[in-house]
Design a protein around this motif. Structure first.
Motif, short mmCIF file in Angstrom:
data_model
loop_
_atom_site.label_atom_id
_atom_site.label_comp_id
_atom_site.label_asym_id
_atom_site.label_seq_id
_atom_site.Cartn_x
_atom_site.Cartn_y
_atom_site.Cartn_z
N GLY A 193 41.63 99.76 90.33
CA GLY A 193 42.66 99.41 89.38
C GLY A 193 43.99 100.03 89.71
O GLY A 193 44.11 100.94 90.52
N VAL A 194 45.02 99.49 89.08
CA VAL A 194 46.35 100.06 89.18
C VAL A 194 46.76 100.54 87.80
O VAL A 194 46.29 100.04 86.77
CB VAL A 194 47.38 99.03 89.71
N ASP A 195 47.63 101.53 87.76
CA ASP A 195 48.15 102.07 86.51
C ASP A 195 49.60 101.67 86.39
O ASP A 195 50.46 102.17 87.10
CB ASP A 195 47.99 103.60 86.50
N LEU A 196 49.88 100.71 85.52
CA LEU A 196 51.25 100.31 85.23
C LEU A 196 51.75 101.07 84.01
O LEU A 196 51.02 101.24 83.04
CB LEU A 196 51.33 98.81 84.95
N ASP A 197 52.97 101.52 84.08
CA ASP A 197 53.60 102.23 82.96
C ASP A 197 54.84 101.48 82.52
O ASP A 197 55.63 101.01 83.35
CB ASP A 197 54.00 103.65 83.37
N ILE A 198 55.02 101.37 81.20
CA ILE A 198 56.24 100.80 80.66
C ILE A 198 57.15 101.92 80.19
O ILE A 198 56.69 102.99 79.77
CB ILE A 198 55.93 99.83 79.50
N GLY A 199 58.44 101.70 80.30
CA GLY A 199 59.41 102.69 79.86
C GLY A 199 60.69 102.01 79.42
O GLY A 199 60.85 100.79 79.52
N ALA A 200 61.61 102.81 78.91
CA ALA A 200 62.89 102.27 78.44
C ALA A 200 63.99 103.30 78.62
O ALA A 200 63.75 104.51 78.54
CB ALA A 200 62.80 101.85 76.98
N MET A 201 65.19 102.83 78.87
CA MET A 201 66.40 103.64 78.78
C MET A 201 67.19 103.11 77.60
O MET A 201 67.43 101.91 77.49
CB MET A 201 67.20 103.57 80.08
N VAL A 202 67.54 104.01 76.69
CA VAL A 202 68.15 103.62 75.42
C VAL A 202 69.58 104.16 75.35
O VAL A 202 69.81 105.36 75.57
CB VAL A 202 67.34 104.14 74.23
N HIS A 203 70.52 103.29 75.04
CA HIS A 203 71.92 103.66 74.87
C HIS A 203 72.29 103.42 73.41
O HIS A 203 72.25 102.29 72.93
CB HIS A 203 72.80 102.82 75.79
N LEU A 204 72.62 104.49 72.69
CA LEU A 204 73.00 104.37 71.29
C LEU A 204 74.50 104.13 71.14
O LEU A 204 75.28 104.38 72.06
CB LEU A 204 72.60 105.64 70.53
N LYS A 205 74.90 103.66 69.97
CA LYS A 205 76.31 103.37 69.70
C LYS A 205 77.18 104.62 69.79
O LYS A 205 78.37 104.54 70.11
CB LYS A 205 76.45 102.75 68.31
N GLN B 290 59.39 107.32 78.46
CA GLN B 290 58.30 106.97 79.36
C GLN B 290 57.20 108.03 79.24
O GLN B 290 57.44 109.16 78.79
CB GLN B 290 58.76 106.86 80.81
N ALA B 291 55.98 107.67 79.66
CA ALA B 291 54.87 108.62 79.61
C ALA B 291 55.06 109.75 80.62
O ALA B 291 54.67 110.89 80.36
CB ALA B 291 53.55 107.89 79.88
N LEU B 292 55.65 109.44 81.75
CA LEU B 292 55.93 110.45 82.76
C LEU B 292 56.89 111.49 82.17
O LEU B 292 57.99 111.16 81.75
CB LEU B 292 56.55 109.80 83.99
N GLY B 293 56.45 112.73 82.10
CA GLY B 293 57.25 113.78 81.47
C GLY B 293 57.07 113.85 79.97
O GLY B 293 57.78 114.61 79.30
N ASN B 294 56.12 113.05 79.44
CA ASN B 294 55.82 113.06 78.00
C ASN B 294 57.06 112.80 77.14
O ASN B 294 57.27 113.43 76.10
CB ASN B 294 55.18 114.39 77.59
N ARG B 295 57.86 111.85 77.56
CA ARG B 295 59.07 111.49 76.81
C ARG B 295 58.75 110.24 75.97
O ARG B 295 59.06 109.11 76.36
CB ARG B 295 60.23 111.24 77.76
N PHE B 296 58.08 110.45 74.82
CA PHE B 296 57.57 109.34 74.03
C PHE B 296 58.54 108.83 72.98
O PHE B 296 58.32 107.79 72.38
CB PHE B 296 56.24 109.74 73.37
#
Length: 412
Positions: free
Chosen positions: A261-273, A281-287
């Motif tokens: 199997g492969v391990d796919l991870d989803i993440g996001a970069m968020v820009h606030l007003k 992202q899960a890497l670094g436990n940034r939930f």
């Protein structure tokens, strides 16, 4: 490990009173659906229909995961309500079965395949098929291979089971809503009378697929978008001894799936007003957080691809006015980079809107990072833009889109 039992149309076999999975395999795109039915053969309400637009029953005991040609239904049999007598499994397509080709069905308990069925496409011109059903018999559960055809698509098929469909279903589907079921197997006796329409809210069968030619969609401004959920799912590749048939599509697909199997991870970069930028992202436990800035949260990390729901990001749509942009990405954390084989798909669910999906199948094998899409606040509306560009890593992707984060290596 014993060989799976092979069923012909009309045949049945006992099921374990346990969690099972039912897998539907085809060579072309189909829309799979499951319907929980009472003794009258109808759903109790629209929460008993499980499909791409509603991936879980109202109580969570039946869930859907999958892709155009490989769909899974995970069913907790002991948890089914007492007034549910059967669970019908079906598919529909814009093509006839003869054009799609043979369809294979597997019933699994964990990684062990218990039953297999093959629906032959020869001479079949229906566009929707009731494939099989799980049903109660004297306190136990059994599985029956049905293979009953419909002329029409997902809308008339769902209405046959008593699901009320929204009026804004595409015109092509509306034109088919008077079709009656066609009994193509003498062993199956299904009620062909028009079903009563329940009073519950209508199900929307629409789905938006973002492509190169249709790369964006705008959701008009609202005071409260509710909870926006973004799902990453992909084909799990279990390394199991299936004892599968060695000929035909089913055997070939088993060979393809006997890879690690492969391990796919989803993440996001968020820009606030207010100018603040945050990485999720899960890497670094940034939930992240849903109730506090950045108003984006990663639910869980699926290290195997075997969770029925894949991975989820949630956005607090009540706070959309505080968000400038949410940039969605995925990366292959473990396993050889091969986006075509992962058959990854990202689906954006916004309350009262059709699901929006984009597929991750174009990436070069040497590029494990995919910039998927961005949700941009345009004067209060949500503009969803497909990106689907591939990079060697986080830093290259960041540079391409000018986010300005400082990157270093990390592990989960």
């Amino acid at each position: 490990m014993s060989q799976p039992q092979v069923l012909i149309a009309g045949a049945n076999a006992p099921l374990p009173t346990d969690n099972i999975s039912i897998r539907i395999l085809s060579q072309n795109a189909v829309d799979c659906a499951a319907y929980r039915l009472t003794t009258e053969g109808k759903v109790r309400g629209d929460g008993d229909m499980i499909f791409y637009g509603q991936t879980s029953s109202d109580d969570g005991s039946v869930s859907f995961r999958g892709h155009d040609s490989d769909g899974f239904f995970d069913i907790n049999l002991p948890a089914q309500p007492a007034n549910i007598e059967k669970i019908a499994l079906a598919f529909s397509s814009e093509q006839t079965l003869a054009q799609i080709g043979d369809v294979d069905i597997q019933v699994l308990q964990g990684s062990q395949i218990l039953l297999t069925c093959q629906l032959s496409a020869t001479g079949r011109n229906e566009k929707a098929i009731i494939l099989a059903e799980c049903y109660r018999r004297q306190g136990s559960w059994k599985f029956r291979f049905i293979a009953q055809g419909f002329n029409g698509g997902l809308k008339p098929l769902s209405e046959h089971f008593g699901v009320k469909i929204a009026d804004d279903t595409p015109a092509q589907s509306q034109a088919m809503n008077t079709q009656k079921p066609i009994n193509t197997q003498k062993t199956v006796g299904q009620d062909s009378t028009p079903p009563p329409i329940p009073s519950s809210p209508a199900v929307n069968l629409n789905k938006v697929t973002l492509t190169k030619s249709q790369s964006s969609i705008n959701l008009k401004k609202r005071d409260d978008f509710g909870k926006i959920s973004i799902n990453l799912n992909w084909n799990q590749r279990p390394n199991v001894d299936t004892q599968a048939p060695k000929k035909g599509l089913l055997g070939d697909l088993f060979k393809q799936h006997k890879t690690s199997g492969v391990d796919l991870d989803i993440g996001a970069m968020v820009h606030l007003k207010n100018g603040e930028k945050t990485l999720i992202q899960a890497l670094g436990n940034r939930f992240g957080s849903l109730q506090a800035p950045p108003y984006v949260c990663l639910r869980a990390d699926d290290r195997t691809g075997q969770l029925s729901g894949g991975e989820w990001l949630d956005i607090n749509g009540q706070q959309w006015s505080q968000i400038e942009e949410v940039f969605i990405f995925a990366f292959i954390y473990e396993g050889a980079p091969n986006w075509a084989q992962t058959d990854g798909v990202v689906t954006i669910h916004v309350p009262e809107q059709a699901p929006i999906e984009t597929r991750l199948t174009e990436g070069a094998n040497s590029s494990p990072m995919c910039a998927i899409a961005r949700l941009v606040n345009q004067q209060g509306s949500i503009n969803v833009e497909r990106i689907n560009q591939y990079f060697k890593g986080h830093q290259d992707m960041d540079k391409a889109f000018n986010w300005g984060f400082s990157w270093k290596r990390g592990r989960k």
